[in-house]
Design an enzyme around this catalytic site. Sequence first.
Site, PDB file in Angstrom:
ATOM      1  N   ASP A  54      11.231  17.443 -22.879  1.00  0.00           N
ATOM      2  CA  ASP A  54      11.253  16.051 -23.185  1.00  0.00           C
ATOM      3  C   ASP A  54      12.154  15.477 -21.768  1.00  0.00           C
ATOM      4  OD1 ASP A  54      10.660  13.422 -23.773  1.00  0.00           O
ATOM      5  OD2 ASP A  54      12.006  13.714 -25.623  1.00  0.00           O
ATOM      6  N   ARG A  55      11.546  14.214 -21.175  1.00  0.00           N
ATOM      7  CA  ARG A  55      12.426  13.732 -19.919  1.00  0.00           C
ATOM      8  C   ARG A  55      13.626  13.167 -20.505  1.00  0.00           C
ATOM      9  NH1 ARG A  55       7.764   9.023 -18.935  1.00  0.00           N
ATOM     10  NH2 ARG A  55       8.831   7.586 -20.210  1.00  0.00           N
ATOM     11  N   PHE A  99       3.322  -8.980  -9.329  1.00  0.00           N
ATOM     12  CA  PHE A  99       3.027  -7.501  -9.902  1.00  0.00           C
ATOM     13  C   PHE A  99       3.804  -6.668  -9.198  1.00  0.00           C
ATOM     14  CE2 PHE A  99      -1.120  -9.813 -10.962  1.00  0.00           C
ATOM     15  CZ  PHE A  99      -1.069  -9.402 -12.453  1.00  0.00           C
ATOM     16  N   THR A 109       7.897  -5.898 -18.223  1.00  0.00           N
ATOM     17  CA  THR A 109       7.457  -4.735 -18.995  1.00  0.00           C
ATOM     18  C   THR A 109       8.276  -4.771 -20.367  1.00  0.00           C
ATOM     19  OG1 THR A 109       7.717  -2.197 -19.327  1.00  0.00           O
ATOM     20  CG2 THR A 109       9.212  -3.352 -17.795  1.00  0.00           C
ATOM     21  N   SER A 136       6.812   1.498 -10.724  1.00  0.00           N
ATOM     22  CA  SER A 136       6.598   1.256 -12.386  1.00  0.00           C
ATOM     23  C   SER A 136       6.732   2.782 -12.904  1.00  0.00           C
ATOM     24  CB  SER A 136       5.301   0.528 -12.309  1.00  0.00           C
ATOM     25  OG  SER A 136       4.290   1.238 -12.031  1.00  0.00           O
ATOM     26  N   LEU A 167       0.855  -1.188  -0.196  1.00  0.00           N
ATOM     27  CA  LEU A 167      -0.036   0.006  -0.016  1.00  0.00           C
ATOM     28  C   LEU A 167       0.883   1.311  -0.031  1.00  0.00           C
ATOM     29  CD1 LEU A 167      -2.991  -1.041   2.346  1.00  0.00           C
ATOM     30  CD2 LEU A 167      -2.777  -0.748  -0.221  1.00  0.00           C
ATOM     31  N   THR A 168       1.607   1.318  -0.944  1.00  0.00           N
ATOM     32  CA  THR A 168       2.444   2.514  -1.282  1.00  0.00           C
ATOM     33  C   THR A 168       1.596   3.745  -1.894  1.00  0.00           C
ATOM     34  OG1 THR A 168       3.303   1.847  -3.546  1.00  0.00           O
ATOM     35  CG2 THR A 168       4.712   1.356  -1.537  1.00  0.00           C
ATOM     36  N   ARG A 181       3.839   4.103 -28.437  1.00  0.00           N
ATOM     37  CA  ARG A 181       3.741   2.870 -27.357  1.00  0.00           C
ATOM     38  C   ARG A 181       2.709   2.085 -28.093  1.00  0.00           C
ATOM     39  NH1 ARG A 181       7.776   4.968 -26.497  1.00  0.00           N
ATOM     40  NH2 ARG A 181       8.517   5.864 -24.213  1.00  0.00           N
ATOM     41  N   SER A 193      15.880  -1.556 -13.385  1.00  0.00           N
ATOM     42  CA  SER A 193      15.588  -2.568 -12.279  1.00  0.00           C
ATOM     43  C   SER A 193      14.676  -3.664 -12.541  1.00  0.00           C
ATOM     44  CB  SER A 193      14.772  -1.706 -11.175  1.00  0.00           C
ATOM     45  OG  SER A 193      13.624  -1.385 -11.665  1.00  0.00           O
ATOM     46  N   LYS A 194      13.681  -3.380 -13.865  1.00  0.00           N
ATOM     47  CA  LYS A 194      12.956  -4.605 -14.106  1.00  0.00           C
ATOM     48  C   LYS A 194      13.624  -5.586 -14.845  1.00  0.00           C
ATOM     49  CE  LYS A 194       8.945  -5.399 -13.702  1.00  0.00           C
ATOM     50  NZ  LYS A 194       8.239  -6.298 -12.826  1.00  0.00           N
TER      51      LYS A 194
END
Length: 357
Positions: free
Chosen positions: A290-291, A82, A135, A86, A36-37, A225, A164-165
């Site tokens: 842009d990021r 899951f 992902t 993310s 529960l973040t 995407r 990390s994924k």
Amino acid sequence: MTSSILVTGGAGFIGANFVLEWLARHDEPVVNLDKLTYAGNLDNLAAVANDARHIFVRGDINDRALVERLLAEHQVRAIVHFAAESHVDRSIHGPEDFITTNVNGTFHLLEAARAYLAACPQAQRARFRFVHVSTDEVYGSLGPTDPPFSETTCFAPNSPYSASKAASDHLARAWHHTYGLPVIITHCSNNYGPYQFPEKLIPLMILNALSGRPLPIYGDGRNIRDWLYVTDHCRALMRVLEAGRPGETYNIGGWNEKTNLDVVHALCAILDRLRPEGAPHARLIRFVADRPGHDRRYAIDARKMQRELGWQPDESFDSGLSKTVEWYLAHQDWVARITSGAYRQWVEKHYGTQVAS
């Protein structure tokens, strides 16, 4: 004792949709472990709040003793994993949480599963499955004419999140090949649909448009995407759990490549129809800087899922997007709680800092 499945991160967007879809289709109980973040929300699970088949536990996948206890107590015959940080933007500003949850947490979960199986009878071990949900971002970025990502595409992560994924994927694969843990890895494209936290593109644009706020789009808006309706993803995961082969990877995509700008224009058109008082909503579009490390294009080749497991998405992008907009319009109370801070206050009031079960 009746068997069950353990779902980690089952109060988050995809996890909650999976729990709801599972209980609509199966009698088998779900043990739902979620920390529960900020993105985990028990409101997502209100429909099964009084369902005895749904056993919610607030806890951390890094707490190996807790996980081992849950596996043994509930005779878990499958884990659907899951639980993850993310959001790419958050990973850029605070990568440590992504290593803690996505890498260390997956390690502890794999080890807990390994210890549990070591004490199980052979028949129970043979039936067990560990579905590691990942992902398409682990594959990096595609050029305009590159073929879509397949299960054999080399990893090339470009953000702390995707790195990390990717690390967690490598751990899951290694635990299968070294220890024989029956792991199946899935890579999905961008999910959208009900209960998505409004930091992600589609719900953020819906809520901003309804409030008359700017619709910020990174760069030139031409980043592409592949979009997958969340219920289609949940059905795919159930099929993987049912018939997927341990040690295999399955890519799950919607066959819907869209630029971010196309997505936002499509949302605006739906809102113009459903909320004409704000039309034209496209007047709110703004382009912003842009990021860092923003991948240009993702695309998923989901033919293996269709060929081996007989799965394909039910929703087109247009049908899924219409359902999504209509859901947010019909659930303004959910939106208000998740964005006001009231929900976080409720969690701390009822759970404090203690793990509840």
